[in-house]
Design a protein around this motif. Structure first.
Motif, PDB file in Angstrom:
ATOM      1  N   VAL A 216       4.737   3.577   2.687  1.00  0.00           N
ATOM      2  CA  VAL A 216       4.467   2.234   2.186  1.00  0.00           C
ATOM      3  C   VAL A 216       4.104   1.332   3.360  1.00  0.00           C
ATOM      4  CG1 VAL A 216       6.952   1.701   2.193  1.00  0.00           C
ATOM      5  CG2 VAL A 216       5.371   0.252   0.904  1.00  0.00           C
ATOM      6  N   ALA A 217       3.020   0.582   3.164  1.00  0.00           N
ATOM      7  CA  ALA A 217       2.559  -0.369   4.172  1.00  0.00           C
ATOM      8  C   ALA A 217       2.376  -1.725   3.510  1.00  0.00           C
ATOM      9  CB  ALA A 217       1.257   0.109   4.803  1.00  0.00           C
TER      10      ALA A 217
ATOM     11  N   LEU B 106       9.027   6.282   2.256  1.00  0.00           N
ATOM     12  CA  LEU B 106       9.695   5.787   1.048  1.00  0.00           C
ATOM     13  C   LEU B 106      10.277   6.946   0.252  1.00  0.00           C
ATOM     14  CD1 LEU B 106      10.271   3.566  -1.114  1.00  0.00           C
ATOM     15  CD2 LEU B 106       7.970   4.041  -2.006  1.00  0.00           C
ATOM     16  N   ILE B 107       9.517   8.035   0.160  1.00  0.00           N
ATOM     17  CA  ILE B 107       9.933   9.224  -0.596  1.00  0.00           C
ATOM     18  C   ILE B 107       9.629  10.453   0.249  1.00  0.00           C
ATOM     19  CG2 ILE B 107       9.498  10.629  -2.656  1.00  0.00           C
ATOM     20  CD1 ILE B 107       8.605   7.913  -3.994  1.00  0.00           C
TER      21      ILE B 107
ATOM     22  N   PHE C 294       0.854  -1.183   0.000  1.00  0.00           N
ATOM     23  CA  PHE C 294       0.000   0.000   0.000  1.00  0.00           C
ATOM     24  C   PHE C 294       0.896   1.240   0.000  1.00  0.00           C
ATOM     25  CE2 PHE C 294      -1.968   3.238   2.802  1.00  0.00           C
ATOM     26  CZ  PHE C 294      -3.171   3.460   2.161  1.00  0.00           C
ATOM     27  N   TYR C 295       0.747   2.084  -1.015  1.00  0.00           N
ATOM     28  CA  TYR C 295       1.533   3.313  -1.134  1.00  0.00           C
ATOM     29  C   TYR C 295       0.579   4.493  -1.006  1.00  0.00           C
ATOM     30  CZ  TYR C 295       4.912  -0.014  -2.893  1.00  0.00           C
ATOM     31  OH  TYR C 295       5.764  -1.099  -3.007  1.00  0.00           O
ATOM     32  N   ALA C 296       0.942   5.476  -0.197  1.00  0.00           N
ATOM     33  CA  ALA C 296       0.015   6.572   0.082  1.00  0.00           C
ATOM     34  C   ALA C 296       0.759   7.868   0.350  1.00  0.00           C
ATOM     35  CB  ALA C 296      -0.860   6.223   1.283  1.00  0.00           C
ATOM     36  N   ALA C 297       0.098   8.964   0.033  1.00  0.00           N
ATOM     37  CA  ALA C 297       0.641  10.298   0.290  1.00  0.00           C
ATOM     38  C   ALA C 297       0.182  10.788   1.657  1.00  0.00           C
ATOM     39  CB  ALA C 297       0.180  11.266  -0.788  1.00  0.00           C
ATOM     40  N   VAL C 298       1.124  11.339   2.425  1.00  0.00           N
ATOM     41  CA  VAL C 298       0.830  11.892   3.753  1.00  0.00           C
ATOM     42  C   VAL C 298       1.664  13.156   3.958  1.00  0.00           C
ATOM     43  CG1 VAL C 298       0.292   9.638   4.750  1.00  0.00           C
ATOM     44  CG2 VAL C 298       2.641  10.508   4.844  1.00  0.00           C
TER      45      VAL C 298
ATOM     46  N   ASP D 129       2.836  -0.342   8.739  1.00  0.00           N
ATOM     47  CA  ASP D 129       3.962   0.391   8.165  1.00  0.00           C
ATOM     48  C   ASP D 129       5.074  -0.602   7.827  1.00  0.00           C
ATOM     49  OD1 ASP D 129       6.079   2.080   7.544  1.00  0.00           O
ATOM     50  OD2 ASP D 129       5.748   3.427   9.246  1.00  0.00           O
ATOM     51  N   ALA D 130       5.447  -0.653   6.550  1.00  0.00           N
ATOM     52  CA  ALA D 130       6.409  -1.660   6.097  1.00  0.00           C
ATOM     53  C   ALA D 130       7.853  -1.232   6.262  1.00  0.00           C
ATOM     54  CB  ALA D 130       6.148  -1.991   4.622  1.00  0.00           C
TER      55      ALA D 130
END
Length: 328
Positions: free
Chosen positions: A129-130, A147-148, A112-116, A141-142
């Motif tokens: 990334v999770a 990640l970025i 799971f990739y997400a913007a925060v 949380d992986a």
């Protein structure tokens, strides 16, 4: 019986088109009890899962997004709510904004990739990334870190450029991530799915605003995104580019849709499901109680997507009927 069923289906679709948003299964918006945004579909087996952000903005708020939700369907008309899969607070280093996300299967797990919004140790937007063992979670949380982060794209013009991740695993097994706001970036992921492998490259197409989505059909790669020609429009539309390789060169193909009704933002998600292609979007054409749709109260929609013989996508008209209308 089959012909009678088709007549009923056609009548229901026609009713939805005539009356606007309705309760006909498959009509738009597809989720009516919550405000949702930034749709990200993925097909696992015979089920389509749809990941969305949860818009909770009240009267005077622009955005208030604390969690991500997931829904599933096996017929594109009836959706099962699996509830929240993660909250921003699950990323201990993040402080706000459950913005656009995408899930991809890999190595028997689901990433799971997400913007925060990152905390003050790395100010600005970031991509998290999770990972989970099932499409519906629980996700965790992986990496224990972003990640970025904003520092990784130093040529950008603002602190919120690192948003809206999209991921694609190519035929050779490599996975790529693209993201951005105003600038669009792409990078390869390591096989562990939680680290960047190599350089970050800018691939910003014409009128790029945000919300990139990568997909592949046949030998053609597609980069679809929320676009804004500021000389002509006030609200975002959907445009796209194509390429013969994930590394480009990318050729601009123009607009795919107009703007979402009543919405400044729009966000594409494209998937093939049971031999049909679909384009997920959002608009602000939903009222819940005394709250009307707004920039922070959006609603996810879906339309059928068709291709021309040369691989370009046919323009999509956004409708209230959605997939409840007869397939053309």
């Amino acid at each position: 019986m089959a012909s009678g069923y088709r007549r009923v289906a056609w009548a229901l679709g026609a009713l939805a088109m005539l009356t606007g948003a309705s309760d006909v299964p498959g009509s738009n918006p597809i989720i009516r009890d919550k405000f949702t945004a930034d749709p990200a579909p993925v097909v696992i087996g015979d089920t389509l899962y749809l990941y969305v952000g949860h818009d909770e903005a009240q009267r005077d708020e622009m955005f208030n997004m604390k969690e991500w939700l997931v829904y599933s369907t096996t017929d594109m008309k009836h959706w099962t709510d699996h509830g929240p899969i993660m909250k921003v607070s699950d990323f201990k280093w993040a402080k706000a904004d459950a913005w656009a996300s995408q899930v991809i299967p890999r190595n028997g797990k689901f990433y799971f990739y997400a913007a925060v919004e990152h905390d003050r140790t790395h100010p600005g937007k970031a991509i998290a990334v999770a990972v989970a063992d099932t499409p519906t979670g629980p996700f965790r949380d992986a990496k224990g870190a972003a990640l970025i982060t904003n520092e990784m794209t130093p040529k950008g013009t603002h602190s919120w450029e690192d948003i809206d991740p999209t991921v694609l695993t190519d035929d050779d097994g490599t996975t790529w991530i693209a993201w951005g706001n105003r600038q669009c970036y792409i990078a390869r992921l390591k096989p562990n799915m939680i680290e960047i492998d190599g350089p970050i490259t800018e691939i910003t197409p014409p009128h790029f605003e945000e919300g990139p989505w990568l997909h592949k059909r046949g030998k053609v790669y597609y980069l679809t995104y929320a676009s804004l020609d500021r000389a002509k429009h006030r609200d975002e539309r959907i445009s796209y580019s194509t390429a013969p390789s994930i590394k480009g060169p990318w050729t601009y193909r123009g607009e795919l849709t107009g703007s979402g009704k009543y919405s400044f933002t729009i966000h594409p998600g494209i998937v093939e499901y049971k031999k049909n292609w679909y384009l997920f979007l959002h608009n602000a054409n939903l009222a819940i109680g005394d709250l009307n749709g707004a920039i922070g109260r959006r609603a996810v929609t879906v339309e059928r997507l068709h291709y021309n013989p040369d691989g370009t996508m046919k323009p999509v008209v956004q409708t209230a009927a959605g997939v409840s209308a007869p397939a053309s």
